[in-house]
Design an enzyme around this catalytic site. Structure first.
Site, PDB file in Angstrom:
ATOM      1  N   CYS A  85       0.847  -1.187   0.000  1.00 32.73           N
ATOM      2  CA  CYS A  85       0.000   0.000   0.000  1.00 32.73           C
ATOM      3  C   CYS A  85       0.881   1.234   0.000  1.00 32.73           C
ATOM      4  O   CYS A  85       1.911   1.258   0.676  1.00 32.73           O
ATOM      5  CB  CYS A  85      -0.895  -0.005   1.234  1.00 32.73           C
ATOM      6  SG  CYS A  85      -1.909   1.467   1.377  1.00 32.73           S
ATOM      7  N   HIS A 126      -9.295  -3.721  -1.821  1.00 29.23           N
ATOM      8  CA  HIS A 126      -8.287  -3.006  -1.022  1.00 29.23           C
ATOM      9  C   HIS A 126      -8.736  -1.565  -0.763  1.00 29.23           C
ATOM     10  O   HIS A 126      -8.673  -1.072   0.368  1.00 29.23           O
ATOM     11  CB  HIS A 126      -6.943  -3.035  -1.777  1.00 29.23           C
ATOM     12  CG  HIS A 126      -5.826  -2.311  -1.097  1.00 29.23           C
ATOM     13  ND1 HIS A 126      -4.777  -2.967  -0.484  1.00 29.23           N
ATOM     14  CD2 HIS A 126      -5.580  -0.976  -0.920  1.00 29.23           C
ATOM     15  CE1 HIS A 126      -3.944  -2.066   0.032  1.00 29.23           C
ATOM     16  NE2 HIS A 126      -4.399  -0.852  -0.221  1.00 29.23           N
ATOM     17  N   GLU A 127      -9.232  -0.894  -1.813  1.00 22.39           N
ATOM     18  CA  GLU A 127      -9.607   0.518  -1.673  1.00 22.39           C
ATOM     19  C   GLU A 127     -10.886   0.692  -0.839  1.00 22.39           C
ATOM     20  O   GLU A 127     -11.009   1.641  -0.081  1.00 22.39           O
ATOM     21  CB  GLU A 127      -9.761   1.183  -3.044  1.00 22.39           C
ATOM     22  CG  GLU A 127      -8.540   1.080  -3.959  1.00 22.39           C
ATOM     23  CD  GLU A 127      -7.212   1.457  -3.310  1.00 22.39           C
ATOM     24  OE1 GLU A 127      -7.196   2.235  -2.342  1.00 22.39           O
ATOM     25  OE2 GLU A 127      -6.169   0.953  -3.775  1.00 22.39           O
ATOM     26  N   HIS A 130     -10.031   0.757   2.684  1.00 21.70           N
ATOM     27  CA  HIS A 130      -9.563   2.078   3.122  1.00 21.70           C
ATOM     28  C   HIS A 130     -10.744   2.948   3.587  1.00 21.70           C
ATOM     29  O   HIS A 130     -10.650   3.659   4.586  1.00 21.70           O
ATOM     30  CB  HIS A 130      -8.841   2.805   1.983  1.00 21.70           C
ATOM     31  CG  HIS A 130      -7.377   2.496   1.887  1.00 21.70           C
ATOM     32  ND1 HIS A 130      -6.468   2.856   2.855  1.00 21.70           N
ATOM     33  CD2 HIS A 130      -6.649   1.876   0.926  1.00 21.70           C
ATOM     34  CE1 HIS A 130      -5.245   2.457   2.479  1.00 21.70           C
ATOM     35  NE2 HIS A 130      -5.336   1.853   1.317  1.00 21.70           N
TER      36      HIS A 130
HETATM   37 ZN    ZN Z   1      -3.785   1.053   0.232  1.00 23.81          ZN
END
Ligand code: ZN
Length: 136
Positions: A85, A126-127, A130
């Site tokens: 990341c 993954h996003e 976040h």
């Molecule tokens: Zn990331």
């Protein structure tokens, strides 16, 4: 405008708020910042540039797409993988799903529903993490 990438773990651990029609400036900055970090980055979430809104940008085969308020409504075929990341040194183990179906708003705030597979699906997961304050 290209923005600095946030590495503050406390900030990144907070949940983002829903995005709205007036967030186009944020989308533009996110796309610019993704472009500037192209070599080591395939996706970004708005909190990585300091904006706690549920907006992500994802690089899908040469095209960068923005998704507002993305929600995974279906997922199948889990697998173990290792991810890095931009907001983090090194990489970590995580579980992702090979196929996902996502509901989101596009840049013009149109409601969309789409299936993604493989690498693109992995970036989106993954996003979205976040947006929920999860860094891998
Ligand atoms: Zn990331």
């Amino acid at each position: 405008m290209v923005r600095a990438v946030v590495r503050d773990t406390f900030f990144l651990s907070q949940k983002s708020e829903p995005a709205g029609r007036d967030d186009d400036e944020v989308i533009k900055d996110l796309l610019d910042t993704l472009q500037a970090n192209r070599e080591r980055c395939v996706g970004m979430a708005a909190n990585m540039i300091g904006v706690k809104k549920r907006i992500i940008v994802v690089s899908t085969g040469g095209v960068d797409m923005a998704m507002l308020n993305p929600v995974i409504i279906k997922k199948s075929m889990p697998y173990e993988t290792q991810e890095g990341c931009l907001s983090l040194e090194g990489s970590r183990k995580t579980t992702r799903f090979e196929t996902i179906e996502v509901e989101y708003r596009d840049r013009s705030y149109k409601r969309c529903r789409q299936r993604f597979k493989g690498w693109t699906a992995q970036i989106i997961q993954h996003e979205i993490d976040h947006c929920d304050g999860i860094v891998i």
